[in-house]
Write an enzyme that holds these catalytic residues in place. Structure first.
Site, PDB file in Angstrom:
ATOM      1  N   TYR A   1       0.864  -1.184   0.000  1.00 56.38           N
ATOM      2  CA  TYR A   1       0.000   0.000   0.000  1.00 56.38           C
ATOM      3  C   TYR A   1       0.899   1.230   0.000  1.00 56.38           C
ATOM      4  CZ  TYR A   1      -4.007  -3.024   1.106  1.00 56.38           C
ATOM      5  OH  TYR A   1      -4.987  -3.993   1.070  1.00 56.38           O
ATOM      6  N   GLU A   2       0.388   2.326  -0.577  1.00 58.98           N
ATOM      7  CA  GLU A   2       1.278   3.462  -0.837  1.00 58.98           C
ATOM      8  C   GLU A   2       1.759   4.163   0.428  1.00 58.98           C
ATOM      9  OE1 GLU A   2      -0.995   5.846  -3.478  1.00 58.98           O
ATOM     10  OE2 GLU A   2      -2.286   6.656  -1.917  1.00 58.98           O
ATOM     11  N   SER A   3       1.208   3.797   1.583  1.00 58.27           N
ATOM     12  CA  SER A   3       1.696   4.359   2.838  1.00 58.27           C
ATOM     13  C   SER A   3       3.083   3.827   3.192  1.00 58.27           C
ATOM     14  CB  SER A   3       0.721   4.017   3.959  1.00 58.27           C
ATOM     15  OG  SER A   3       0.497   2.622   4.006  1.00 58.27           O
ATOM     16  N   GLY A   4       3.613   2.923   2.397  1.00 58.39           N
ATOM     17  CA  GLY A   4       4.955   2.419   2.643  1.00 58.39           C
ATOM     18  C   GLY A   4       4.997   1.014   3.203  1.00 58.39           C
TER      19      GLY A   4
ATOM     20  N   HIS B   1       1.253  12.014  -5.788  1.00 56.33           N
ATOM     21  CA  HIS B   1       2.016  11.654  -4.597  1.00 56.33           C
ATOM     22  C   HIS B   1       3.515  11.579  -4.895  1.00 56.33           C
ATOM     23  CE1 HIS B   1      -1.297  11.167  -2.040  1.00 56.33           C
ATOM     24  NE2 HIS B   1      -1.437   9.857  -2.007  1.00 56.33           N
TER      25      HIS B   1
END
Lengths: 259, 285
Positions: A51-54, B104
């Protein structure tokens, strides 16, 4: 025809089947997240979900409400910073599949999640692209999943948030992209593949109980169907039970404070 | 050297009308208490930077504090749209607001460039994307070695960055854990930084050697505000208040309801109120 599963369930399960153990998948929130986790909980236990939150290699017990829920970090192999996520892992070319949803989609897999109407005087201001513009260009290939509607599947999108196949043909190569772009669309009614030459999404399988008319009535462009149209296999008991358990756990976890 | 002070004093000394300010937190550790203090102090004409402006930016925009927003995803995470931001963009209420929109990848690179002291960020992005048609700050550079055309955006250099973090030690070093997002880059890119923390501990002797720590000389001010990121979460302290995010969608849907909520929960409240807001969320962790 009486079905003992919903169209949403069929969509999620059909999408989950497209994923395998070897895949490194960048997961969008919502329908893609459900499909990726059903895959992980059924036939692809070793799939890497990012997920793009890392959070890399995450295995949540409930579906996250946001891309940065704490459980994604708790269950991840590692959690990296957001710049590292986008630079090393996404731009670095290490992600095989980007799995996206869409507010507006055209027949070439171009996606709009920015505005409905004119950008400077929008009818509806949507959240925007987030990670999608570079997910669309940097992942090896792109899967898209969404419910069909005339508002969502349109002849012409209002804004190119993320580039699919442009106007079709070799549009990606002409922009210098080396990745495949959208290779699969799973809706609540059908499975679509891009035509090898024109890149226009073509229905290759109808879900059980779905007719061609139903697909056309909820799609804003003239739908092309493959000559040898197949029927998507019905969900198995395991697939349905897995999805329903996941949804029930998720609902219980998100409905109250302290969940 | 980081100065320990009250949140009220830290905001008064570090945030000024017309500033470029970032209140960062990538779904985690969102500095709600700091934003509420800025709202109470009535700052104006701010340019707000944030990858994922959510509830606090909706609140500051609705309160008329924001001249311009620079962002890459403006949504209530997992819930939907930001209704105050929409009202500002679609109807110019309470006044017109300029937006500068990125992806982003661009924002993450721009913060990193800011932290690195560079004027711009270079990355492979925006291919075929319409944002470059509407945002003149998205440009191109050609690699002098390979000839590849790459995207370039200006670095982000806020006047002040606010973040929330788990811990400070008594020396004023700050520890960030869990989803670290863009917290480190946002602080290092800024001229000044204010960090609210869950608690101040004696030392970090038991912390892993590779932990994300901001040394005290890289931070301007530290304020102990337990619960200070509610309804966001602080990994290891309390979980996300998902119900509050759902509730926000209703509160923000109506101008009068929004104003009434802001009076009761922000204007007439204090930083100390945050601790009780997370008490039920701690229990279940």
């Amino acid at each position: 025809m009486e079905l003992d599963f919903t169209r949403d369930e069929m969509m999620t399960i059909a999408a989950s089947r497209a994923l395998g153990n070897e895949d490194i998948c960048f997961v969008g929130i919502g329908a893609p997240s459900a499909a990726c986790n059903v895959a992980r909980l059924t036939h692809a236990p070793d799939i890497t979900l990012i997920y793009e939150s890392g959070t890399i290699g995450t295995a949540p017990d409930v579906l996250p409400l946001s891309i940065g829920d704490g459980e994604l970090c708790d269950t991840a192999v590692t959690t990296v910073s957001v710049p590292e996520m986008f630079r090393y892992w996404l731009q670095g070319g290490r992600i095989t599949i980007g799995f996206l949803g869409a507010a507006q989609l055209d027949k070439f897999g171009n996606i709009n999640t920015t505005v409905i109407g004119d950008y400077d005087a929008p009818k509806t201001r949507l959240p925007g692209g987030g990670g999608a513009p570079e997910i669309a260009s940097s992942c090896g290939e792109i899967f898209i999943t969404m419910k069909q509607s005339l508002r969502g599947m349109v002849d012409k999108i209002d804004f190119f948030t993320s580039f699919g196949h442009g106007e079709g043909g070799n549009a990606r190569e002409e922009l210098g992209m080396t990745t495949k772009g959208p290779t699969l669309l799973i809706t609540d009614l059908a499975i679509w593949h891009p035509d090898p030459v024109t890149k226009e999404f073509t229905v290759i399988a109808l879900h059980p109980g779905v007719t061609r008319d139903m697909v056309q009535e909820t799609c804003g462009w003239k739908v092309k169907f493959a000559d040898n149209l197949e029927t998507t296999p019905e969900p198995t008991e395991l697939e349905l039970a897995t999805l329903r358990d996941l949804n029930a756990r998720t609902k219980a976890a998100h409905s109250g404070a302290g969940a | 050297m980081a100065k320990f002070q009250s949140l009220k004093d830290a905001v008064a000394e570090n945030l000024f009308d017309g500033d470029v300010a970032a209140f960062e937190g990538f779904t985690h550790l969102i500095p709600h208490a700091a934003a509420h203090e800025a709202i109470r102090q009535g700052r104006k004409d701010l340019t707000l930077v944030r990858m994922t402006p959510d509830v606090i930016y909706d609140q500051m925009i609705g309160m008329g504090m924001v001249k311009k927003a620079i962002f890459s995803y403006a949504g209530n995470p997992g819930v939907g749209l930001l209704r105050r931001l929409r009202d500002a963009v679609e109807n110019q209420w309470p006044h017109p607001m300029e937006i500068e929109e990125h992806s982003h990848a661009a924002m993450a690179n721009a913060y990193e460039a800011g932290a690195s002291g560079l004027p711009c960020a270079v990355f492979r992005g925006y291919k075929g994307a319409d944002l470059k048609k509407v945002n003149p700050n998205i440009r191109e550079v050609t690699c002098p070695f390979t000839g590849e055309v790459l995207a370039a955006v200006p670095s982000v250099r806020p006047d002040v960055t606010f973040i929330h973090a788990q811990k400070a030690n008594k020396r004023g070093d700050v520890l960030v854990e869990g989803i670290i997002g863009i917290q480190k880059e946002a602080v290092l890119a800024a001229k000044r930084s204010v960090v609210t923390v869950e608690e101040v501990v004696d030392n970090f002797d038991d912390v892993h050697p590779n932990a994300c720590i901001l040394p005290n000389w890289a931070v301007t001010a530290i304020c102990e505000v337990p619960g200070g990121s509610h309804p966001s979460y602080a990994h290891g302290y309390y979980i996300r208040d998902n119900a509050a995010y759902l509730e926000w969608d209703k509160i923000a849907s109506d101008r009068d309801g929004f104003k009434a909520w802001m009076k009761d929960n922000v204007l007439d409240a204090t930083p100390e109120d945050f601790a009780s807001r997370v008490s039920a969320l701690r229990e279940s962790k």
